[in-house]
Design a protein around this motif. Structure first.
Motif, PDB file in Angstrom:
ATOM      1  N   THR A 153       0.839  -1.188   0.000  1.00  0.00           N
ATOM      2  CA  THR A 153       0.000   0.000   0.000  1.00  0.00           C
ATOM      3  C   THR A 153       0.877   1.242   0.000  1.00  0.00           C
ATOM      4  OG1 THR A 153      -1.936   1.050   1.023  1.00  0.00           O
ATOM      5  CG2 THR A 153      -0.259   0.133   2.516  1.00  0.00           C
ATOM      6  N   SER A 154       0.237   2.410   0.022  1.00  0.00           N
ATOM      7  CA  SER A 154       0.916   3.712  -0.103  1.00  0.00           C
ATOM      8  C   SER A 154       1.603   3.859  -1.458  1.00  0.00           C
ATOM      9  CB  SER A 154       1.924   3.923   1.030  1.00  0.00           C
ATOM     10  OG  SER A 154       1.262   4.061   2.260  1.00  0.00           O
ATOM     11  N   LEU A 155       1.139   3.072  -2.432  1.00  0.00           N
ATOM     12  CA  LEU A 155       1.584   3.261  -3.812  1.00  0.00           C
ATOM     13  C   LEU A 155       0.893   4.496  -4.390  1.00  0.00           C
ATOM     14  CD1 LEU A 155       1.241  -0.475  -4.811  1.00  0.00           C
ATOM     15  CD2 LEU A 155       3.390   0.807  -4.959  1.00  0.00           C
ATOM     16  N   PRO A 156       1.455   5.126  -5.424  1.00  0.00           N
ATOM     17  CA  PRO A 156       0.828   6.312  -6.012  1.00  0.00           C
ATOM     18  C   PRO A 156      -0.606   6.044  -6.466  1.00  0.00           C
ATOM     19  CG  PRO A 156       3.057   6.057  -6.827  1.00  0.00           C
ATOM     20  CD  PRO A 156       2.752   4.818  -6.063  1.00  0.00           C
ATOM     21  N   ALA A 157      -1.413   7.076  -6.441  1.00  0.00           N
ATOM     22  CA  ALA A 157      -2.817   6.951  -6.823  1.00  0.00           C
ATOM     23  C   ALA A 157      -2.969   6.571  -8.291  1.00  0.00           C
ATOM     24  CB  ALA A 157      -3.540   8.270  -6.550  1.00  0.00           C
ATOM     25  N   GLY A 158      -4.046   5.849  -8.592  1.00  0.00           N
ATOM     26  CA  GLY A 158      -4.407   5.557  -9.971  1.00  0.00           C
ATOM     27  C   GLY A 158      -3.590   4.498 -10.670  1.00  0.00           C
ATOM     28  N   MET A 159      -2.811   3.733  -9.916  1.00  0.00           N
ATOM     29  CA  MET A 159      -1.994   2.707 -10.565  1.00  0.00           C
ATOM     30  C   MET A 159      -2.860   1.530 -11.014  1.00  0.00           C
ATOM     31  SD  MET A 159       1.620   2.578  -8.545  1.00  0.00           S
ATOM     32  CE  MET A 159       2.484   2.307 -10.092  1.00  0.00           C
ATOM     33  N   THR A 160      -2.482   0.945 -12.149  1.00  0.00           N
ATOM     34  CA  THR A 160      -3.168  -0.238 -12.660  1.00  0.00           C
ATOM     35  C   THR A 160      -2.416  -1.496 -12.220  1.00  0.00           C
ATOM     36  OG1 THR A 160      -1.877  -0.293 -14.707  1.00  0.00           O
ATOM     37  CG2 THR A 160      -3.883   1.066 -14.690  1.00  0.00           C
ATOM     38  N   GLU A 161      -3.025  -2.652 -12.462  1.00  0.00           N
ATOM     39  CA  GLU A 161      -2.344  -3.906 -12.148  1.00  0.00           C
ATOM     40  C   GLU A 161      -1.050  -4.032 -12.951  1.00  0.00           C
ATOM     41  OE1 GLU A 161      -5.115  -7.091 -12.647  1.00  0.00           O
ATOM     42  OE2 GLU A 161      -6.256  -6.573 -10.845  1.00  0.00           O
ATOM     43  N   GLU A 162      -1.076  -3.564 -14.191  1.00  0.00           N
ATOM     44  CA  GLU A 162       0.126  -3.611 -15.021  1.00  0.00           C
ATOM     45  C   GLU A 162       1.233  -2.718 -14.446  1.00  0.00           C
ATOM     46  OE1 GLU A 162       1.536  -2.887 -19.683  1.00  0.00           O
ATOM     47  OE2 GLU A 162      -0.539  -2.499 -19.068  1.00  0.00           O
ATOM     48  N   ASP A 163       0.852  -1.531 -13.971  1.00  0.00           N
ATOM     49  CA  ASP A 163       1.827  -0.620 -13.361  1.00  0.00           C
ATOM     50  C   ASP A 163       2.503  -1.265 -12.154  1.00  0.00           C
ATOM     51  OD1 ASP A 163       1.156   1.407 -15.159  1.00  0.00           O
ATOM     52  OD2 ASP A 163      -0.384   2.235 -13.830  1.00  0.00           O
ATOM     53  N   VAL A 164       1.682  -1.838 -11.280  1.00  0.00           N
ATOM     54  CA  VAL A 164       2.210  -2.447 -10.057  1.00  0.00           C
ATOM     55  C   VAL A 164       3.079  -3.656 -10.396  1.00  0.00           C
ATOM     56  CG1 VAL A 164       1.597  -3.574  -7.873  1.00  0.00           C
ATOM     57  CG2 VAL A 164       0.256  -1.610  -8.686  1.00  0.00           C
ATOM     58  N   SER A 165       2.644  -4.437 -11.391  1.00  0.00           N
ATOM     59  CA  SER A 165       3.417  -5.607 -11.792  1.00  0.00           C
ATOM     60  C   SER A 165       4.798  -5.211 -12.309  1.00  0.00           C
ATOM     61  CB  SER A 165       2.657  -6.386 -12.872  1.00  0.00           C
ATOM     62  OG  SER A 165       3.348  -7.564 -13.231  1.00  0.00           O
ATOM     63  N   LYS A 166       4.883  -4.099 -13.057  1.00  0.00           N
ATOM     64  CA  LYS A 166       6.170  -3.642 -13.568  1.00  0.00           C
ATOM     65  C   LYS A 166       7.109  -3.263 -12.435  1.00  0.00           C
ATOM     66  CE  LYS A 166       4.701  -1.869 -18.083  1.00  0.00           C
ATOM     67  NZ  LYS A 166       4.492  -0.639 -18.904  1.00  0.00           N
ATOM     68  N   ILE A 167       6.561  -2.582 -11.429  1.00  0.00           N
ATOM     69  CA  ILE A 167       7.392  -2.142 -10.304  1.00  0.00           C
ATOM     70  C   ILE A 167       7.930  -3.328  -9.523  1.00  0.00           C
ATOM     71  CG2 ILE A 167       7.333  -0.954  -8.066  1.00  0.00           C
ATOM     72  CD1 ILE A 167       5.279   0.964  -9.358  1.00  0.00           C
ATOM     73  N   PHE A 168       7.050  -4.232  -9.124  1.00  0.00           N
ATOM     74  CA  PHE A 168       7.465  -5.338  -8.274  1.00  0.00           C
ATOM     75  C   PHE A 168       8.085  -6.486  -9.065  1.00  0.00           C
ATOM     76  CE2 PHE A 168       4.711  -2.933  -5.530  1.00  0.00           C
ATOM     77  CZ  PHE A 168       5.347  -3.019  -4.308  1.00  0.00           C
ATOM     78  N   GLY A 169       7.815  -6.510 -10.387  1.00  0.00           N
ATOM     79  CA  GLY A 169       8.452  -7.511 -11.219  1.00  0.00           C
ATOM     80  C   GLY A 169       9.957  -7.332 -11.311  1.00  0.00           C
ATOM     81  N   ALA A 170      10.434  -6.145 -10.919  1.00  0.00           N
ATOM     82  CA  ALA A 170      11.879  -5.908 -10.900  1.00  0.00           C
ATOM     83  C   ALA A 170      12.554  -6.611  -9.731  1.00  0.00           C
ATOM     84  CB  ALA A 170      12.156  -4.402 -10.820  1.00  0.00           C
ATOM     85  N   TYR A 171      11.751  -7.084  -8.773  1.00  0.00           N
ATOM     86  CA  TYR A 171      12.308  -7.686  -7.560  1.00  0.00           C
ATOM     87  C   TYR A 171      11.968  -9.171  -7.414  1.00  0.00           C
ATOM     88  CZ  TYR A 171      12.850  -2.774  -6.374  1.00  0.00           C
ATOM     89  OH  TYR A 171      13.191  -1.445  -6.393  1.00  0.00           O
ATOM     90  N   GLY A 172      11.072  -9.679  -8.247  1.00  0.00           N
ATOM     91  CA  GLY A 172      10.686 -11.076  -8.153  1.00  0.00           C
ATOM     92  C   GLY A 172       9.709 -11.429  -9.259  1.00  0.00           C
ATOM     93  N   ASN A 173       9.394 -12.704  -9.377  1.00  0.00           N
ATOM     94  CA  ASN A 173       8.495 -13.203 -10.414  1.00  0.00           C
ATOM     95  C   ASN A 173       7.045 -13.092  -9.943  1.00  0.00           C
ATOM     96  OD1 ASN A 173       7.386 -14.443 -12.631  1.00  0.00           O
ATOM     97  ND2 ASN A 173       7.990 -16.508 -12.022  1.00  0.00           N
ATOM     98  N   VAL A 174       6.340 -12.062 -10.419  1.00  0.00           N
ATOM     99  CA  VAL A 174       4.950 -11.828 -10.020  1.00  0.00           C
ATOM    100  C   VAL A 174       4.044 -12.832 -10.725  1.00  0.00           C
ATOM    101  CG1 VAL A 174       3.036 -10.197 -10.038  1.00  0.00           C
ATOM    102  CG2 VAL A 174       5.365  -9.382  -9.579  1.00  0.00           C
ATOM    103  N   VAL A 175       3.326 -13.624  -9.944  1.00  0.00           N
ATOM    104  CA  VAL A 175       2.439 -14.654 -10.492  1.00  0.00           C
ATOM    105  C   VAL A 175       1.030 -14.112 -10.688  1.00  0.00           C
ATOM    106  CG1 VAL A 175       1.387 -16.911 -10.057  1.00  0.00           C
ATOM    107  CG2 VAL A 175       3.791 -16.514  -9.490  1.00  0.00           C
TER     108      VAL A 175
END
Length: 231
Positions: A153-175
């Motif tokens: 949480t506390s991610l920027p407003a209006g983010m999509t699932e694709e946006d969040v996946s790109k951010i966290f996909g840099a640190y692990g394999n998002v399933v």
């Protein structure tokens, strides 16, 4: 046995919250139809029954917020499905379906915070001393039991699932990934499942309270609680 419904029981909220306060906090995650404060005004915590438009919304709130810190608060809360009328667990259905009491200790005990602690805050996580964009790691890994599923949480407003996946996909394999906050809120919250529990642990330890790559503000990352809503 947990009975899934549109009605939730929330406790370990800061003291002296009004029904309007509670509605404002939890409306960020679903359509609140009604709120009833069930704790006495003189107690050092607030408990409430919150009914949502659908059982699906209520289940999302239980899965994502139990043992975690809702936006604008600074301490974790307990969220469970409310008992049906006449069910076990306290007068007027005021206790949780998980058999918990309306006491003040939060199920997320690993946070080291009690419900009688500070109330609202502009940011629930501490400033970004280490980790994330600046390197290092954070030692906080509170929330539910260690698993492959995290609550961010506390991610920027209006983010999509694709946006969040790109951010966290840099640190692990998002399933898989599911946004749990409403689009009009001033922040984004999401449930993110990784390929392994080790990957999830790495994300929690390194990013909670820190700034992920390509963002400019710290985020909160904790292990998600089980769908049954246990602490």
């Amino acid at each position: 046995m947990v009975v899934v419904s549109d009605n939730t029981f929330v406790t370990a909220l800061p003291p002296s919250l009004t029904e309007d306060d509670v509605k404002r906090i939890f409306s960020a995650y679903g359509t609140v139809m009604s709120v009833r404060i069930t704790s006495k005004a003189e107690h050092n915590f607030t408990s409430a029954l919150i009914r949502y438009a659908t059982a699906t919304e209520a289940q999302t709130i239980v899965e994502s917020l139990n043992g975690n810190i809702p936006h604008t608060l600074s301490t974790p809360v307990e969220v469970r499905f409310a008992n049906p009328p006449g069910g076990k667990g306290g007068k007027g259905g005021d206790s949780s379906s998980g058999g918990g009491s309306s006491g003040a200790s939060a199920s997320g005990g690993s946070y080291g915070a009690s419900a009688g602690g500070s109330g609202f805050s502009d940011h629930a996580s501490s400033p970004y001393p280490t980790g994330g964009k600046n390197g290092g790691s954070s030692s906080r890994s509170g929330g539910g039991a260690a698993s492959d599923n995290i609550f961010a949480t506390s991610l920027p407003a209006g983010m999509t699932e694709e946006d969040v996946s790109k951010i966290f996909g840099a640190y692990g394999n998002v399933v898989s990934l599911r946004i749990v906050s409403k689009p009009e809120m001033s922040f984004t919250s999401a449930l993110i499942r990784f390929a392994t529990a080790d990957e999830a642990l790495n994300i929690v330890e390194s990013l909670n309270g820190n700034i992920p790559y390509n963002l400019d503000q710290p985020v909160e990352v904790r292990f998600a609680n089980s769908p049954a809503g246990g602490g």
